[in-house]
Design a protein around this motif. Structure first.
Motif, short mmCIF file in Angstrom:
data_model
loop_
_atom_site.label_atom_id
_atom_site.label_comp_id
_atom_site.label_asym_id
_atom_site.label_seq_id
_atom_site.Cartn_x
_atom_site.Cartn_y
_atom_site.Cartn_z
N LEU A 17 11.63 41.44 -28.76
CA LEU A 17 11.97 40.04 -28.93
C LEU A 17 13.48 39.87 -28.88
O LEU A 17 14.22 40.81 -29.18
CB LEU A 17 11.52 39.52 -30.30
N THR A 18 13.88 38.64 -28.55
CA THR A 18 15.30 38.33 -28.65
C THR A 18 15.48 37.44 -29.87
O THR A 18 14.77 36.45 -30.03
CB THR A 18 15.77 37.59 -27.38
N ALA A 19 16.40 37.82 -30.73
CA ALA A 19 16.63 37.02 -31.94
C ALA A 19 18.13 36.84 -32.15
O ALA A 19 18.91 37.76 -31.86
CB ALA A 19 16.02 37.71 -33.16
N LEU A 25 13.50 36.74 -40.36
CA LEU A 25 12.24 37.21 -39.77
C LEU A 25 11.20 36.09 -39.80
O LEU A 25 10.41 35.93 -38.87
CB LEU A 25 11.76 38.44 -40.56
N LEU A 26 11.21 35.29 -40.86
CA LEU A 26 10.30 34.14 -40.96
C LEU A 26 10.43 33.24 -39.73
O LEU A 26 9.43 32.90 -39.09
CB LEU A 26 10.63 33.35 -42.24
N ARG A 30 7.55 32.82 -36.73
CA ARG A 30 6.93 31.51 -36.47
C ARG A 30 7.19 31.06 -35.02
O ARG A 30 6.30 30.52 -34.37
CB ARG A 30 7.40 30.47 -37.49
N GLU A 31 8.40 31.30 -34.53
CA GLU A 31 8.72 30.94 -33.14
C GLU A 31 7.82 31.66 -32.14
O GLU A 31 7.58 31.18 -31.06
CB GLU A 31 10.17 31.35 -32.81
N HIS A 32 7.34 32.84 -32.53
CA HIS A 32 6.49 33.62 -31.63
C HIS A 32 5.01 33.48 -31.96
O HIS A 32 4.18 34.30 -31.56
CB HIS A 32 6.92 35.09 -31.62
N VAL A 37 2.66 32.70 -41.38
CA VAL A 37 3.82 32.96 -42.24
C VAL A 37 4.46 31.61 -42.56
O VAL A 37 4.99 30.94 -41.68
CB VAL A 37 4.83 33.91 -41.55
N LYS A 38 4.35 31.21 -43.82
CA LYS A 38 4.74 29.85 -44.20
C LYS A 38 6.14 29.81 -44.79
O LYS A 38 6.56 30.73 -45.49
CB LYS A 38 3.76 29.30 -45.26
#
Ligand code: FES
Ligand code: FES
Length: 172
Positions: A17-19, A25-26, A30-32, A37-38
């Motif tokens: 992934l690109t971050a 991490l949350l 969620r973006e992926h 994961v709230k």
């Protein structure tokens, strides 16, 4: 933007992934699409964002995505295998540990880590179960069903001492 590629496993699948180096991490999960994961508080108070990193439960809102590089991340999406609920998920249903459900994915991951750690131990107390879930807030259930779900997975017998211990803990 200061982006970095990270390679990790999410629910046993290798991914790259690109971050942004400042992203939690949350946010990245969620973006992926890992929307189990709230985000509750965003500051490490509620535990709604709990995931397992190398099988240790932590608040993903306080954990930078780049720290997960080379690690294994587990979310509740990975707990149902071939259409079958995990033992912990099934126990939550059996004991009525779910009401609105907002806290549930994080709590299930906390319970899963606890059950995996103690599954071979002869005796586990309610105090230990409560302590292991102290970082996860639930506004609905009163926690009784959650504790009973963990006890069901660990085959803990309910006895007088268990109830007394629970009452003392509640009165503290
Ligand atoms: S959203 Fe992470 S602890 Fe509340
Ligand atoms: S079930 Fe509603 S907050 Fe826990």
């Amino acid at each position: 933007m200061m982006n970095r590629n990270i390679s990790l496993t999410i629910n046993s699948k290798p991914v790259t992934l690109t971050a942004d180096v400042r992203q939690s991490l949350l946010e990245v999960l969620r973006e992926h699409g890992y929307t189990s994961v709230k985000e509750g508080c965003g500051v490490g108070e509620c535990g709604a964002c709990t995931v397992l990193v190398d099988d240790v439960p932590l608040d993903s809102c306080l954990y930078l995505a780049v720290w997960a590089d080379g690690r294994s991340v587990r979310t509740v999406e990975g707990e149902t295998k071939h259409g079958r609920l995990s033992e912990v998920q099934q126990a939550y249903l059996d004991t009525g540990a779910v009401q609105c459900g907002f806290c549930t994915p994080g709590l299930i991951m906390a319970s899963t880590a606890f059950v995996e750690k103690y599954k071979d131990r002869e005796k586990v107390s309610r105090t230990e179960i409560r302590r292991a879930h102290a970082g996860n807030l639930c506004r609905c259930t009163g926690y009784e069903g959650i504790i009973r779900a963990v006890e069901q997975c660990l085959k803990v017998e309910e006895d007088e001492d268990t109830y007394n211990e629970c009452r003392v803990t509640n009165d503290e």
